[in-house]
Design an enzyme around this catalytic site. Structure first.
Site, PDB file in Angstrom:
ATOM      1  N   GLY A 283       0.821  -1.204   0.000  1.00 37.29           N
ATOM      2  CA  GLY A 283       0.000   0.000   0.000  1.00 37.29           C
ATOM      3  C   GLY A 283       0.854   1.252   0.000  1.00 37.29           C
ATOM      4  O   GLY A 283       2.055   1.194   0.276  1.00 37.29           O
TER       5      GLY A 283
ATOM      6  N   GLY B  50      -0.068  -5.509   0.724  1.00 43.66           N
ATOM      7  CA  GLY B  50      -1.347  -5.373   0.043  1.00 43.66           C
ATOM      8  C   GLY B  50      -1.449  -6.174  -1.234  1.00 43.66           C
ATOM      9  O   GLY B  50      -2.547  -6.551  -1.660  1.00 43.66           O
TER      10      GLY B  50
ATOM     11  N   GLU C 139       5.913  -6.092   6.983  1.00 38.96           N
ATOM     12  CA  GLU C 139       5.362  -4.956   7.743  1.00 38.96           C
ATOM     13  C   GLU C 139       6.110  -4.681   9.043  1.00 38.96           C
ATOM     14  O   GLU C 139       6.060  -3.569   9.566  1.00 38.96           O
ATOM     15  CB  GLU C 139       3.877  -5.212   8.048  1.00 38.96           C
ATOM     16  CG  GLU C 139       2.965  -5.129   6.837  1.00 38.96           C
ATOM     17  CD  GLU C 139       2.939  -6.411   6.015  1.00 38.96           C
ATOM     18  OE1 GLU C 139       2.226  -6.437   5.012  1.00 38.96           O
ATOM     19  OE2 GLU C 139       3.642  -7.370   6.377  1.00 38.96           O
TER      20      GLU C 139
ATOM     21  N   ASP D 118      -1.316  -7.612   7.719  1.00 36.10           N
ATOM     22  CA  ASP D 118      -2.765  -7.418   7.689  1.00 36.10           C
ATOM     23  C   ASP D 118      -3.321  -7.968   6.369  1.00 36.10           C
ATOM     24  O   ASP D 118      -2.848  -8.983   5.894  1.00 36.10           O
ATOM     25  CB  ASP D 118      -3.115  -5.946   7.907  1.00 36.10           C
ATOM     26  CG  ASP D 118      -2.649  -5.032   6.774  1.00 36.10           C
ATOM     27  OD1 ASP D 118      -1.573  -5.295   6.188  1.00 36.10           O
ATOM     28  OD2 ASP D 118      -3.355  -4.060   6.454  1.00 36.10           O
TER      29      ASP D 118
END
Length: 365
Positions: A70, A119, A142, A150
């Site tokens: 992202g 992402g 991350e 996530d």
């Protein structure tokens, strides 16, 4: 101005069509921004209800990446500018797109060429046919920017065997095509040179005699067999028992101690160990707890819990400092909130797991 996502409807036999999605932010390695997520949601919704569309094919523009994650710089800037609603909207809509792909009623092919991180794995994980190529490199890194895996990463990684998922979360280790297939993040290896052939074969296929899933399976199987000899060597398979032993500890402190004391000359393991030891201790603690909890969640519940965590981590965790250090100032000298995992107190962790809303924005998934 060029659109960051391109959509086209490729003609196939019997007046059917194949929906083609091309992430088109090549300079940013096709990292997802808010506009891209909105475009994806709207187009996938339209195609879901279009009887002429028999399958969807997702890819990234350029040779370097399907999707590198992202646009975390923009999220950090929004927080600095005092716009906390921006990260909430970003994660909520991103997770809606990911969940839609997981539950899509038509076969989705994800062509995971090049870099697939964060992402990008979120988009890929829900696809029926998750293709990796000779240049694929997957990771959930991350930990290095003060976040955690996530995009349903906590749900996906918690179900991997031999605690490989925990190892991925804590180390951000890089997976090649063989690794990705071994752990189940991908299910097809096809040489990138066959990309055009795959598309053409899907257009030429007979979509009337069999269900769409069977048609796509047949097309991909042909090029999967042609590519079999080029599958690379899997480091995860080689080190599976070692990874399991490292992760099989009574606490996160012990896991990190095992990583710190690891004696090896293997470059892949050394890189993973370095990332773990330099990553955010708070993120390690978040990821460790979330993976334990996500094992018992439905996919919907996992996305709902991740929305809480992601918003809180961006606003109150190590995210802004991690992005500053790695991607903005690039000094690679983050000042994390906690010096090591043993210093992360329960209250700080509990606060990040506490929902800021009376009703989760994803309650209607």
């Amino acid at each position: 101005m060029a659109t960051d996502v391109l959509f086209s409807e490729l003609t196939a036999h019997d007046n059917k069509k194949i929906g083609l999605i091309t992430l088109n932010a090549e300079k940013a390695l096709n990292a997802l921004n808010q506009a891209m997520i909105d475009l994806l949601f709207n187009q996938l919704s339209d195609w879901r209800d279009d009887n002429d569309i028999v399958a969807v094919f997702m890819e990234g523009s350029g040779e370097k990446a399907f999707c590198a994650g992202g646009d975390v710089r923009a999220l950090r800037q929004a927080v600095i500018d005092g716009n906390p609603e921006v990260p909430q909207h970003f994660f909520e809509t991103e997770y809606r797109v990911d969940y839609m792909i997981h539950s899509y009623p038509k076969p989705v092919v994800c062509w995971g060429n090049g870099i697939v991180m964060g992402g990008g794995i979120g988009l890929m994980a829900g696809a029926d046919f998750r293709v990796v190529t000779d240049t694929s490199m997957l990771a959930m890194p991350e930990i290095s920017i003060g976040l955690y895996p996530d995009v349903a990463g906590s749900w996906i990684l918690s179900h991997l065997p031999a605690k490989i998922g925990l190892f991925m979360a804590l180390t951000g280790c890089r997976l090649n095509a063989a690794d990705a297939i071994y752990v189940g993040l991908a299910n097809r290896f096809i040489d990138h040179a066959f990309r055009d052939n795959v598309i053409e074969s899907m257009q030429e296929a007979d979509w009337t005699g069999s269900d769409a899933n069977t048609v796509v399976y047949g097309v991909l199987q042909k090029y999967r067999e042609k590519s079999a000899g080029w599958l690379p060597y899997s480091k995860v398979r080689e080190h599976r028992d070692l990874i399991a032993a490292l992760m099989d500890q009574p606490s996160l402190v012990d896991v990190m101690s095992a990583l710190e004391n690891l004696e090896t000359e293997d470059d892949w393991l050394l890189a993973a160990r370095k990332t773990a030891l330099h990553g955010s201790p708070l993120s390690s603690a978040i990821g460790y707890r979330q993976l334990q909890q996500a094992r018992h969640m439905s996919l919907k519940e996992a996305f709902q819990s991740e929305l809480v965590l992601s918003v809180n981590a961006v606003l109150h965790g190590d995210f802004c400092e991690g992005v500053r250090s790695l991607l903005v100032d690039k000094d690679k000298n983050p000042q994390w909130k906690f010096e090591k995992v043993g210093l992360v107190d329960d209250q700080s962790l509990n606060d990040l797991f506490s929902s800021p809303w009376s009703q989760n924005p994803l309650h209607d998934l």
